[in-house]
Design a protein around this motif. Sequence first.
Motif, PDB file in Angstrom:
ATOM      1  N   GLN A 144       0.830  -1.197   0.000  1.00 15.21           N
ATOM      2  CA  GLN A 144       0.000   0.000   0.000  1.00 15.21           C
ATOM      3  C   GLN A 144       0.869   1.252   0.000  1.00 15.21           C
ATOM      4  O   GLN A 144       1.977   1.269   0.555  1.00 15.21           O
ATOM      5  N   SER A 198      -9.464   8.634   1.139  1.00 10.46           N
ATOM      6  CA  SER A 198      -9.113   7.233   0.957  1.00 10.46           C
ATOM      7  C   SER A 198     -10.175   6.313   1.538  1.00 10.46           C
ATOM      8  O   SER A 198     -10.510   5.281   0.935  1.00 10.46           O
ATOM      9  N   SER A 221     -12.015   3.288  -0.174  1.00 11.44           N
ATOM     10  CA  SER A 221     -11.702   1.953   0.333  1.00 11.44           C
ATOM     11  C   SER A 221     -12.944   1.240   0.828  1.00 11.44           C
ATOM     12  O   SER A 221     -13.090   0.026   0.677  1.00 11.44           O
ATOM     13  N   GLU A 222     -13.860   1.980   1.463  1.00 14.88           N
ATOM     14  CA  GLU A 222     -15.068   1.373   2.006  1.00 14.88           C
ATOM     15  C   GLU A 222     -16.028   0.940   0.902  1.00 14.88           C
ATOM     16  O   GLU A 222     -16.819   0.035   1.075  1.00 14.88           O
ATOM     17  N   ARG A 226     -12.094   1.130   6.818  1.00 16.61           N
ATOM     18  CA  ARG A 226     -11.076   0.717   5.856  1.00 16.61           C
ATOM     19  C   ARG A 226     -10.327   1.942   5.341  1.00 16.61           C
ATOM     20  O   ARG A 226     -10.916   2.885   4.842  1.00 16.61           O
ATOM     21  N   TYR A 227      -9.008   1.879   5.470  1.00 19.73           N
ATOM     22  CA  TYR A 227      -8.145   2.952   4.961  1.00 19.73           C
ATOM     23  C   TYR A 227      -6.958   2.283   4.304  1.00 19.73           C
ATOM     24  O   TYR A 227      -6.203   1.553   4.954  1.00 19.73           O
ATOM     25  N   GLN A 228      -6.782   2.507   3.021  1.00 17.45           N
ATOM     26  CA  GLN A 228      -5.711   1.851   2.282  1.00 17.45           C
ATOM     27  C   GLN A 228      -4.871   2.871   1.534  1.00 17.45           C
ATOM     28  O   GLN A 228      -4.388   2.631   0.431  1.00 17.45           O
ATOM     29  N   ARG A 288      -6.117   2.721  -3.093  1.00 17.31           N
ATOM     30  CA  ARG A 288      -7.425   2.775  -3.729  1.00 17.31           C
ATOM     31  C   ARG A 288      -7.559   4.132  -4.407  1.00 17.31           C
ATOM     32  O   ARG A 288      -7.786   5.142  -3.754  1.00 17.31           O
ATOM     33  N   ASN A 303     -16.323  -3.616  -3.027  1.00 15.65           N
ATOM     34  CA  ASN A 303     -15.086  -3.727  -3.774  1.00 15.65           C
ATOM     35  C   ASN A 303     -14.897  -5.172  -4.238  1.00 15.65           C
ATOM     36  O   ASN A 303     -15.661  -6.052  -3.885  1.00 15.65           O
TER      37      ASN A 303
END
Length: 438
Positions: free
Chosen positions: A86, A115, A119-120, A190-192, A196, A294
């Motif tokens: 990531q 993000s 991401s979510e 979710r945090y990437q 993303r 996703n």
Amino acid sequence: MEAPVVNVGILTEKAVSFVFNDEYVHTETGTFLTGEQRALFVNGKIVFNGKLYNELFFEPTFPEASFDLKAVTIGRHFHWQRKEDQRFHGALNLVSGEDSIIAINQIDAEEYLTSVISSEMSAQASKELLKAHAVISRSWLFAQVEKSSLLSNTRKKHQSCFRDKEQLIRWYDHEDHAYFDVCADDHCQRYQGITRVSTPIVEEVMRETRGEILTDGEHICDARFSKCCGGITEKYENCWEPVPHSYLTTLRDCDKGLDFPDLTNEAEAEKWIRTSPEAFCNTHDASILQQVLNNYDQETTDFFRWKIEYTQKQLAELIHRKSGMDFGAILDLIPIERGTSGRIIKLKIVGTRQSFIIGKELEIRRTLSETHLYSSAFVVDKKDYSSDIPQNFIFTGAGWGHGVGLCQIGAAVMGANGYSYKQILAHYYPGTEIEKRY
């Protein structure tokens, strides 16, 4: 006002490999670094470039600089768990934890939220759905930071577990984190990073909702959300600490005056779970689902209503391993208490060797699955008895996640049907107001 900075826990490992794609500075030594780096956890310290540290802080030399973290686990404890590299903007902080290195990304809150939105759910989601999610993700984030500040200023110890000889009641929440504000996985949001890739519409949504949060008139709303409520939302206090939140209550996920069954009643709950009632989130429209799910989420094909089967051997071994208790053969799984969405709050496991009660909903889901059951709103059919012991168990369930607050799939349907983000928020968080903080 400027957006605040947040600290996001990304991974916890004995060895951390990372790459500075641009120039970063190690603030303690003033050393400028680029390229591949590696840190190891040895005897309670971080070994980096031949020296020992308790903490390392790397700051970018310009705002667009980025770094990569290698082999980050996403979907931890879920059926689709995997590792991926990531990329992140902002600063990198490595902290020596109890038995590993904790990698933390210090980042501007609005960039973090950009993000999170991507991401979510899919960055291709409808604009109104994205705007609604931007507001609730921002609200949830600041509510957690505010709550942590209050807890740190009081001597009262946070309690999230009660156990005696007859039961274990445990819930899992943000207060589990000691070194950072929020984590990067589904436990929080979710945090990437910038892995993303956002789209122009996400950037537009963030500009249009910048600084907007939900309040209940006094406090920032702890705006919870889940994938699919299953038709009726759950109360906050049934999943986490026993403190009611007026805006996290039970509601029918539709815009019609349909009957409101009492799902705390076992017969009503069973009838509800075994049928497929009308609800925003009762959809198989692929174009809508792709807005929320996703690629790895789309591996889950049934979520509004679902089934899972275990043999006696599988279930007994699973419960033994997950709970650490030997029940012998499993005779029954008895709901002791259900919440307003039909989710089980307390479940009695009856075995040939002992009986025990577990709760709350996530503890139940973790005990009865290799990863997580989709939800704790389920009924169990026992089949194929041998010497009065069932040899097969069929779980029939409703919903995906805890069911509190916004239902992502339901909100996606609302957005597709022309509802504005303010109408979506008013539906899932009754009695709240939108306030612009910066």
